[in-house]
Design an enzyme around this catalytic site. Structure first.
Site, PDB file in Angstrom:
ATOM      1  N   ASP A 154      -9.814   0.571   5.181  1.00  0.00           N
ATOM      2  CA  ASP A 154      -9.900  -0.698   6.043  1.00  0.00           C
ATOM      3  C   ASP A 154      -8.645  -1.306   6.694  1.00  0.00           C
ATOM      4  O   ASP A 154      -8.578  -2.181   7.464  1.00  0.00           O
ATOM      5  CB  ASP A 154     -10.362  -1.906   5.173  1.00  0.00           C
ATOM      6  CG  ASP A 154      -9.383  -1.836   3.794  1.00  0.00           C
ATOM      7  OD1 ASP A 154      -8.080  -1.814   4.057  1.00  0.00           O
ATOM      8  OD2 ASP A 154      -9.772  -1.997   2.911  1.00  0.00           O
ATOM      9  N   LYS A 192       0.840  -1.323   0.103  1.00  0.00           N
ATOM     10  CA  LYS A 192       0.201   0.051   0.108  1.00  0.00           C
ATOM     11  C   LYS A 192       0.702   1.420   0.104  1.00  0.00           C
ATOM     12  O   LYS A 192       0.439   2.300  -0.461  1.00  0.00           O
ATOM     13  CB  LYS A 192      -1.006  -0.085   1.301  1.00  0.00           C
ATOM     14  CG  LYS A 192      -2.083  -0.909   1.150  1.00  0.00           C
ATOM     15  CD  LYS A 192      -3.112  -0.189   0.148  1.00  0.00           C
ATOM     16  CE  LYS A 192      -4.441  -0.892  -0.115  1.00  0.00           C
ATOM     17  NZ  LYS A 192      -5.584  -0.358  -0.649  1.00  0.00           N
TER      18      LYS A 192
HETATM   19  C1  PLP Z   1      -3.387  -6.207   1.480  1.00  0.00           C
HETATM   20  C2  PLP Z   1      -4.327  -5.929   0.682  1.00  0.00           C
HETATM   21  N1  PLP Z   1      -4.410  -6.729  -0.742  1.00  0.00           N
HETATM   22  C3  PLP Z   1      -5.246  -6.095  -1.888  1.00  0.00           C
HETATM   23  C4  PLP Z   1      -6.183  -4.915  -1.415  1.00  0.00           C
HETATM   24  C5  PLP Z   1      -7.134  -4.799  -2.663  1.00  0.00           C
HETATM   25  O1  PLP Z   1      -6.595  -3.650  -3.401  1.00  0.00           O
HETATM   26  P1  PLP Z   1      -7.655  -2.579  -4.061  1.00  0.00           P
HETATM   27  O2  PLP Z   1      -8.849  -2.084  -3.138  1.00  0.00           O
HETATM   28  O3  PLP Z   1      -7.103  -1.540  -4.714  1.00  0.00           O
HETATM   29  O4  PLP Z   1      -8.451  -3.558  -5.168  1.00  0.00           O
HETATM   30  C6  PLP Z   1      -5.947  -4.444  -0.254  1.00  0.00           C
HETATM   31  C7  PLP Z   1      -6.925  -3.245  -0.020  1.00  0.00           C
HETATM   32  O5  PLP Z   1      -7.151  -2.504   0.808  1.00  0.00           O
HETATM   33  C8  PLP Z   1      -5.088  -4.781   0.795  1.00  0.00           C
HETATM   34  O6  PLP Z   1      -5.220  -4.311   2.093  1.00  0.00           O
END
Ligand code: PLP
Length: 406
Positions: A133, A85
């Site tokens: 989140d 992130k």
């Molecule tokens: C660890 C992780 N993987 C994948 C995602 C998915 O990303 P996106 O919301 O851009 O689809 C998130 C989103 O918060 C995440 O925290």
């Protein structure tokens, strides 16, 4: 020995609107192009501690699934934040501050000026805000601290205390809001309008696109690293990408599409079944929100509304979407921690392993396997998008602290 993986309900559907042989077109260029990627790489590459994360081969698991290879991009090592992130949120904070300084000084600003703190007085007067989140808010808060601006983060009621504490540790003010992630997004926008703050969303309904585009371009650095790590070897045949609002999947799909053109890998989106807004949207042919209890054990994926910016890439770009039962995530976390048949043990968090869980599930199902073209020649790439972002939860699932596994 059979693979310790439960038979769980899942669903997959082809995207009827995918453009399989199409070149990367103007609609996609507007989201991610060479200049956007180059700026993101330049900015992020200058941050203290930047290094490409490892792309780890899992030959033992691939053989057990009858596949030619599995490559796992281990984002648990990214900048000590344990997820991919920071590439998005913190980068969008830097771009937001560049624009603020440009507006105040009336001249173009070099990214290094922001990193060096050359405009500390202008930057300190900026407040950035976001809904999260967990991982996106942590990234925005981390960026705000690195660059010296103020930060307020909105979380919804299901976000764990550990994740709240991790965000506050970067000096951000954290506000807990009743309802879902999507409600927290609305709360962040309302507060920003009232207070004159800058919103750094990782999603958009199509109205505010600047920051979500920055987030996507920052995420694309991960795809660019993978492509460099694959150089000299055979091209990948499949990408299994977990999706929440779709930003990570869109950035990765876009970067592979830009690089490989019509020969790009078959791209499959993976979501928890109760919040499968991408599955709903791609099968309906139009962005479709899912409602009700969208909470998931894979908390980063617990989003009911797809991002309009990601739609520009994934509607023509994703070949299929699949839904998973929540129990697929802990099974995959344990399998990775164990290291199957000589594979290196890896720490994967509950949202981080979802792409791999999707690949395992599809490869074990004769119908999905055949339809998606998975066989012993396939070389699949998955993104392990987080490590143990919630250390206590990780230990509860895997039975050992993450440090012991790593
Ligand atoms: C660890 C992780 N993987 C994948 C995602 C998915 O990303 P996106 O919301 O851009 O689809 C998130 C989103 O918060 C995440 O925290």
């Amino acid at each position: 020995m059979p693979l310790p993986f439960p038979d769980l309900p899942f669903q997959w559907d082809a995207n009827p609107d995918v453009l399989p042989g199409a070149a990367y077109g103007p609609g996609q260029q507007a989201v991610l192009n060479a200049d956007g990627l180059a700026l993101a790489r330049r900015c992020i590459g200058a941050w203290p501690g930047y290094a490409p994360t490892p792309l780890v081969a899992l030959p033992g698991l691939a053989a057990a699934l009858g596949l030619g290879g599995i490559l796992y991009k281990q984002e648990g090592d990214r900048f000590g934040l344990r997820s991919f992130k920071p590439l998005g949120g913190a980068y969008a904070v830097q771009r937001c501050l560049m624009r603020a300084v440009e507006a105040a000084t009336g001249r173009p600003v070099d990214p290094d000026e922001i990193l060096r703190g050359d405009h500390a007085d202008i930057v300190a007067a900026v407040t950035v805000t976001a809904a999260t989140d967990g991982n996106h808010g942590r990234s925005v808060a981390w960026g705000a601290r690195m660059f010296g601006c103020r930060c307020v983060i909105f979380i919804n009621e299901a976000v764990t205390e550990a994740r709240e504490t991790a965000i506050a540790a970067y000096g951000a003010q954290v506000r807990r809001h009743p309802g879902t992630f999507d409600d927290a997004v609305r709360a962040a926008f309302a507060a920003a309008r009232r207070e004159g703050w800058s919103v750094i969303p990782d999603t958009t309904d199509g109205q505010v696109v600047e920051a979500p585009r920055d987030v996507t371009q920052g995420y694309a650095v991960m795809g660019a690293e993978i492509i460099e790590q694959l150089a000299g070897g055979p091209a990948p045949s499949h990408l299994f990408l977990q999706a929440g609002v779709g930003g990570m999947a869109a950035a990765t799909c876009a970067e592979f599409w830009r690089h490989y053109g019509a020969d790009r890998p078959t791209t499959v989106l993976v979501e928890p079944e109760q919040c499968a807004c991408w599955h709903a949207s791609l099968t309906a042919g139009t962005p479709t929100a899912v409602t009700g209890d969208v909470d998931s054990f894979m908390s980063g994926l617990a989003c009911g509304e797809p991002s309009a910016l990601a739609w520009e890439i994934l509607h023509p770009g994703a070949h299929a979407a699949m839904t998973l039962n929540d129990d697929a995530a802990p099974a995959t976390m344990r399998l990775l921690a164990q290291g199957w048949d000589g594979d290196p043990p890896l720490v994967g968090g509950e949202s981080g392993v979802a792409g791999l869980a999707g690949l395992i599930t599809a490869a074990r199902d004769a119908g999905a396997r055949a339809a998606l073209g998975l066989d012993e020649t396939s070389r699949a790439v998955v993104i392990g998008s987080e490590g143990a972002t919630d250390a206590a939860l990780y230990e509860q699932v895997v039975g050992r602290p993450w440090q012991e596994v790593a």
